[in-house]
Design an enzyme around this catalytic site. Structure first.
Site, PDB file in Angstrom:
ATOM      1  CB  CYS A  67      42.551   7.858 -17.201  1.00 18.74           C
ATOM      2  SG  CYS A  67      41.640   6.486 -17.949  1.00 18.74           S
TER       3      CYS A  67
ATOM      4  CG  ASN B 122      38.317   7.104 -21.482  1.00 17.42           C
ATOM      5  OD1 ASN B 122      39.403   7.592 -21.738  1.00 17.42           O
ATOM      6  ND2 ASN B 122      38.012   6.613 -20.285  1.00 17.42           N
TER       7      ASN B 122
ATOM      8  CG  HIS C  26      40.326  11.348 -18.262  1.00 16.37           C
ATOM      9  ND1 HIS C  26      40.683  10.993 -19.537  1.00 16.37           N
ATOM     10  CD2 HIS C  26      39.827  10.230 -17.676  1.00 16.37           C
ATOM     11  CE1 HIS C  26      40.422   9.705 -19.710  1.00 16.37           C
ATOM     12  NE2 HIS C  26      39.897   9.216 -18.597  1.00 16.37           N
TER      13      HIS C  26
END
EC number: 2.3.1.180
Length: 336
Positions: A115, A293, A263
């Protein structure tokens, strides 16, 4: 010493839209449950056989970024590719991008920081340019999650969150040291590595031959695992810390931020950070509602969309921040 500046941005997402209602037909979940916990309404998934891979999505995003930068592909000096979902176990996708874009034989580096991968990749590009080694670096974040998710009730805690897509940036030399990437800040805490992980196949515990030999339909070692509450609690702390660290390093304050691009892990995390720093809705960009995501791709996709929508202008202070598997986290402070 030079500064580095983002001179071109691009992104690509598959056309196939998967809504929360679509997922409710595959597993015991529903739209209200997913939105309440994550803010996600839909995501994009690659359709098997349509030609989209982690590399090809990255190439499509890169072509847009190169065109917008005003450069030719052969002006690229180096490639940095961030992903947790490479086409092959090896080689990594960086060299595949070099091949598919028909770029001269420049170096290609793969970053495996999940991530926070794009922040790490951007930091690598920034350092190469600041030291004068390269002038133009192609940075890509791309993920194809959908083929590796457990799309049953067993895997719903993870599978409803993730989507596919790619984003890219051209990072170029900037003579004015008051513009561009002012600083990057990177951290890790490996003691929590297994709290968000995919254990197999890996040489440490279970390799392909072990999985094939056991042929165990209940073996979950090759499916992603996440301790959601633990990750959330750590994320909100580390997001805050690394944003403050970046601001202090440049003698800035939260009120100086024009745009925060976090993020896209969970809308609730973004909202928590927004409230903590007292930022308005026009100062934080979120698109997790549409794409889920997308791990290493989430920041470059969101950054590109924010720029395309005119929400980032010359002279703006832009802050990028991420937290994820590893645990790793980081921030980048940019004067646009």
């Amino acid at each position: 010493m030079f500064n580095s500046k983002i001179t071109g941005l691009g992104y690509y997402v598959p056309k196939n839209v998967v809504t929360n209602d679509d997922l409710s037909k595959m597993m015991d979940t529903n739209d209200a449950w997913i939105q309440e916990r994550t803010g996600i309404q839909e995501r994009r998934h690659v359709i098997k056989g349509d030609g989209d891979t982690t590399t090809t999505m990255g190439v499509k995003a890169a072509k847009i970024a190169i065109e917008r930068s005003g450069l030719d592909k052969d002006d690229i000096d180096f490639i940095v590719f961030a992903t947790l979902s490479p086409d092959y176990y090896f080689p990594g996708p960086g060299v595949l991008v070099q091949r598919d874009l028909d770029i001269k034989t420049v170096g290609a580096l793969d970053v495996r920081n999940q991530c926070s991968g794009f922040i790490y990749a951007l930091s690598v590009a920034d350092q190469f340019i600041k030291t004068g080694m390269y002038k133009n670096v192609l940075v890509i974040g791309s993920e194809l999650h959908s083929h590796g998710l457990d799309m049953t009730t067993r895997g719903r805690g993870v599978s409803v969150i993730f989507g596919d897509g790619a984003g890219a940036a051209i990072v170029s030399r900037e003579e004015d040291n008051k513009k561009g990437i002012l600083s990057t800040h990177l951290h890790s805490e490996g003691q929590h590595a297994e709290e968000l992980s995919l254990i197999a196949p890996g040489m440490g515990q279970r390799w392909v031959n072990d999985i094939l030999e056991d042929n165990d339909p209940n073996d979950e070692s090759y499916l992603p695992y996440m301790n959601g509450p633990f990750v959330f609690k750590n994320a909100v702390v580390r997001f805050s810390e690394v944003i403050i660290e970046g601001l202090k390093a440049n003698k800035l304050e939260a009120k100086d931020i024009n745009m925060l691009v976090p993020h896209q892990a969970n809308l609730r995390i973004s909202q928590y950070i927004q409230n903590k720093f007292g930022l308005g809705d026009d100062q934080v960009f979120n698109n997790i509602m549409k794409y889920g995501n997308t791990t290493a791709a989430s920041i470059p996709i969101a950054l590109t969309e924010a720029w395309e929508q005119g929400k980032i202008k010359s002279g703006d202070l832009v802050v990028l921040a991420a937290f994820g598997s590893g645990f790793t986290w980081g921030s980048a402070i940019i004067r646009w």
